[in-house]
Design a protein around this motif. Sequence first.
Motif, PDB file in Angstrom:
ATOM      1  N   VAL A  46     -31.572 -17.035  10.682  1.00 55.41           N
ATOM      2  CA  VAL A  46     -30.886 -16.719   9.429  1.00 55.41           C
ATOM      3  C   VAL A  46     -29.457 -17.258   9.444  1.00 55.41           C
ATOM      4  CG1 VAL A  46     -32.301 -14.690   9.015  1.00 55.41           C
ATOM      5  CG2 VAL A  46     -30.148 -14.432  10.267  1.00 55.41           C
ATOM      6  N   CYS A  51     -23.818 -14.534   5.798  1.00 53.61           N
ATOM      7  CA  CYS A  51     -23.866 -13.062   5.812  1.00 53.61           C
ATOM      8  C   CYS A  51     -22.524 -12.478   6.238  1.00 53.61           C
ATOM      9  CB  CYS A  51     -24.960 -12.592   6.754  1.00 53.61           C
ATOM     10  SG  CYS A  51     -26.644 -13.027   6.240  1.00 53.61           S
ATOM     11  N   PHE A  73     -31.118 -20.551   3.545  1.00 56.29           N
ATOM     12  CA  PHE A  73     -30.685 -19.250   4.035  1.00 56.29           C
ATOM     13  C   PHE A  73     -31.420 -18.864   5.316  1.00 56.29           C
ATOM     14  CE2 PHE A  73     -29.525 -18.365  -0.537  1.00 56.29           C
ATOM     15  CZ  PHE A  73     -28.159 -18.290  -0.298  1.00 56.29           C
ATOM     16  N   ALA A  74     -32.590 -19.429   5.534  1.00 62.82           N
ATOM     17  CA  ALA A  74     -33.363 -19.134   6.737  1.00 62.82           C
ATOM     18  C   ALA A  74     -34.240 -20.321   7.085  1.00 62.82           C
ATOM     19  CB  ALA A  74     -34.218 -17.882   6.550  1.00 62.82           C
ATOM     20  N   PHE A 157     -33.743 -12.979   6.209  1.00 60.53           N
ATOM     21  CA  PHE A 157     -32.390 -13.206   5.700  1.00 60.53           C
ATOM     22  C   PHE A 157     -31.896 -12.015   4.891  1.00 60.53           C
ATOM     23  CE2 PHE A 157     -29.628 -14.470   2.189  1.00 60.53           C
ATOM     24  CZ  PHE A 157     -28.527 -14.903   2.919  1.00 60.53           C
TER      25      PHE A 157
END
Length: 270
Positions: A46, A51, A73-74, A157
């Motif tokens: 991730v 984040c 995102f992942a 994610f």
Amino acid sequence: MKNTLLLGCILAMFFAACKQDSKGAGNQNEPENNFASPRLLAGHWVAIDFCSRADQYGSVLDAMNNAHLPYAFAISFDPNKPDSAICHNGIESWTLPVQFNDDTLELKNASQGKSVFLVYNSQGQKDITMFDATKGRAQLDRFIKSAANTLNGTAAFTTALNHNLFNGAFFAPGKNGGENIQFTPGGFILNWPLFDRYKVCYAGDCFVAGSEIDVITLYRSDKENSEQIFGFRYDETNANLEFYRLAPAGGDKSAYAVKESVYKFSRKRG
């Protein structure tokens, strides 16, 4: 050509130890070592830099607007499909061919025929640095392997994003605040009688209020059609969280205006 040279310089500068001999990704009987391999990387990775920015700002929108969106995102690796990797952007998932070269991975044809490169840090934190120059200037993003037991990279994610946005316990200010409320990484809400599930908007057309405010969907799992969208915003200290009512703006059902604050919580410290 400039972009290719730039990316090559970055890779050479930071990862001079990468070997030149290319190794096939499909050999499941290769000897065990610390180099990146489909078996070693198996799972979901991730975009932890994104984040962390969401945690810093208390906002998905600010994480996007104050930096950049990662290419994905992942990223998921399956040792049963060693020649490919699955990318997730919150809207769709797609598969790219992957070439392993010790700790360097090339995701081929990532965008307009250009590749994205991943470098696995086998000697330190066991993370991955993504080098993406497909849109011009090279972008760097750090990925970590998810420890969550999720079915796919998208869920991995969102688990990481939820943890960073809503970590800790909250309480309603006032003498009758009740039990501590928690927003779990898995999307559950504990001890809030009105709602027990939530989904944070981070991709797609759910940004109904534009750049005005972050959007979240709250609902009860035991009631059909109970979904309600709200805007949410932290104060400057990230200690106080408010949810705002959203209403269609000017009759346009795709655009919403931010109305009054309807729920207030404070993060419990210590």
